[in-house]
Design a protein around this motif. Sequence first.
Motif, short mmCIF file in Angstrom:
data_model
loop_
_atom_site.label_atom_id
_atom_site.label_comp_id
_atom_site.label_asym_id
_atom_site.label_seq_id
_atom_site.Cartn_x
_atom_site.Cartn_y
_atom_site.Cartn_z
N GLN A 107 40.35 20.48 58.63
CA GLN A 107 39.13 20.22 59.41
C GLN A 107 38.43 21.54 59.69
O GLN A 107 39.09 22.54 60.00
CB GLN A 107 39.46 19.51 60.72
CG GLN A 107 38.23 19.21 61.58
CD GLN A 107 38.58 18.62 62.94
OE1 GLN A 107 39.76 18.48 63.28
NE2 GLN A 107 37.58 18.28 63.72
N ARG A 108 37.12 21.54 59.59
CA ARG A 108 36.32 22.70 59.98
C ARG A 108 35.59 22.34 61.27
O ARG A 108 35.02 21.25 61.41
CB ARG A 108 35.31 23.07 58.90
CG ARG A 108 34.33 24.17 59.32
CD ARG A 108 33.34 24.49 58.19
NE ARG A 108 32.20 25.28 58.64
CZ ARG A 108 32.17 26.61 58.70
NH1 ARG A 108 33.23 27.31 58.34
NH2 ARG A 108 31.09 27.25 59.10
N ALA A 109 35.62 23.25 62.23
CA ALA A 109 34.92 23.05 63.50
C ALA A 109 34.34 24.39 63.93
O ALA A 109 34.87 25.46 63.60
CB ALA A 109 35.87 22.51 64.56
N VAL A 110 33.25 24.33 64.66
CA VAL A 110 32.65 25.53 65.26
C VAL A 110 32.81 25.38 66.77
O VAL A 110 32.19 24.51 67.38
CB VAL A 110 31.18 25.70 64.87
CG1 VAL A 110 30.60 26.95 65.54
CG2 VAL A 110 31.02 25.79 63.35
N LEU A 111 33.67 26.21 67.35
CA LEU A 111 33.97 26.13 68.77
C LEU A 111 33.12 27.13 69.53
O LEU A 111 32.88 28.24 69.07
CB LEU A 111 35.46 26.40 69.02
CG LEU A 111 36.44 25.49 68.26
CD1 LEU A 111 37.88 25.82 68.64
CD2 LEU A 111 36.14 24.02 68.51
N ASP A 112 32.70 26.76 70.72
CA ASP A 112 31.87 27.60 71.57
C ASP A 112 32.77 28.23 72.62
O ASP A 112 33.27 27.54 73.51
CB ASP A 112 30.77 26.75 72.22
CG ASP A 112 29.77 27.59 73.00
OD1 ASP A 112 29.84 28.83 72.89
OD2 ASP A 112 28.93 27.02 73.71
N PRO A 118 33.58 29.71 64.07
CA PRO A 118 34.02 28.73 63.05
C PRO A 118 35.53 28.82 62.87
O PRO A 118 36.09 29.90 62.70
CB PRO A 118 33.26 29.17 61.80
CG PRO A 118 32.09 29.97 62.30
CD PRO A 118 32.63 30.69 63.52
N HIS A 120 38.96 26.96 60.86
CA HIS A 120 39.50 26.05 59.85
C HIS A 120 40.91 25.65 60.26
O HIS A 120 41.78 26.52 60.42
CB HIS A 120 39.51 26.72 58.48
CG HIS A 120 38.15 26.91 57.89
ND1 HIS A 120 37.91 27.58 56.71
CD2 HIS A 120 36.93 26.49 58.32
CE1 HIS A 120 36.61 27.57 56.44
NE2 HIS A 120 36.00 26.93 57.42
N ALA A 162 45.14 27.49 62.88
CA ALA A 162 43.70 27.64 63.14
C ALA A 162 43.27 28.99 62.57
O ALA A 162 43.52 30.04 63.17
CB ALA A 162 43.42 27.56 64.63
#
Length: 383
Positions: A107-112, A118, A120, A162
Amino acid sequence: MFTFPVEPDDLLDERTRQFVALGIPRPVVDRARARITDMWGTGAGSWVPVWSAEAERAHASGDPLLASLCWGAARFPCLATDDRRAAQERQLAAYLEAAPRFPVRFQRAVLDVPEPVPVHFFQRRRAARPGVVVLSGGVDTWKMDLHRLAVATARATGLLVAAVDMPGTGESTVPLSPDADRVLVGLVAQLRRAYGQPVGFYGISFGAHWAAKLALAGHVDAAVDLGGPTGLTDEPVDLLNLPHGMSGIVGNALHLDEMPDQSAIADLLASFSLREQGLLDKAGPESSPLLVINGADDVYVPLGDIVGLAGRPETTVWVIKDAGHCAPERSSQVNLALWGWLAARLAPGRPLPRLAEAAARQPLRPFLAGGFAGSAGSAGRYA
């Protein structure tokens, strides 16, 4: 961002082993090397066009993962030119195209955190174990380049991996700076809240600098420092004279427009020193377990930066004989050993850490030039 003097043939002398280890077949590297005539130009024999052609060839043959790795080689060693920035975008597109065929969940996510990071995520499909490990490369080897290692770590340990770019590199929006660990601290905190599990950190090369810092400050539950500069030695690092363009690579990670002079570099390097930041003085009960590994013959990081951490609470040091920066000559044994150490340290309750550490060290025993074996709650000792 700026370009700097480096001969592509010299660079490939040093990096061919790395490119092959990352997953680019040796014949592909050799074919590219035979055609490359300059590093920064845009002609047919220039670095980016040659590697771009290899990426296109791989994609046309139905191998988007290899295409991604070749686009990663095209953007190497830093994003100092427009065509390298474009190559990184192509690398990401090819990587996401390849993702459905990965042998693990991805899964790819962009966390703040609050800066956008970004991430992975990789996890094996069956028998996953509690725990998260953040994986970070250094100033020129970034998260998509480390695909093989991320997948292998997830499969071997059962932990959720991660993968991120360290500050100043890849998709990171913040430059490399002594306090850039705030981004990683925020990321670790968010992962711990999201999953309710222990969070570790596996850093490689400059990424390992952050592993040591996060562990000494107690921000992670365990960390592995593979070849990280720490500034603990009295031996100065002559950044401007490091081989294979490393000074320019670091300068780009710092988001400079040109290389500073020698005095400015000395002040800058001193500001990264964990000793000067007072972290060794603070290391105590709040420190996290830390495993430190490097080759005895590293030409980039002084050996004192590694062995200087021995004797700290909950710290173990392994020095690999006849090995260079990050001990690539023994990468399989190093990873097998550190995976065992990480899995044991992030296990619920951390049962029998002394026995788990001894078992993890077994694959490396024939190659230790003199390790430092520490145990939970005690100072390290020379082994």
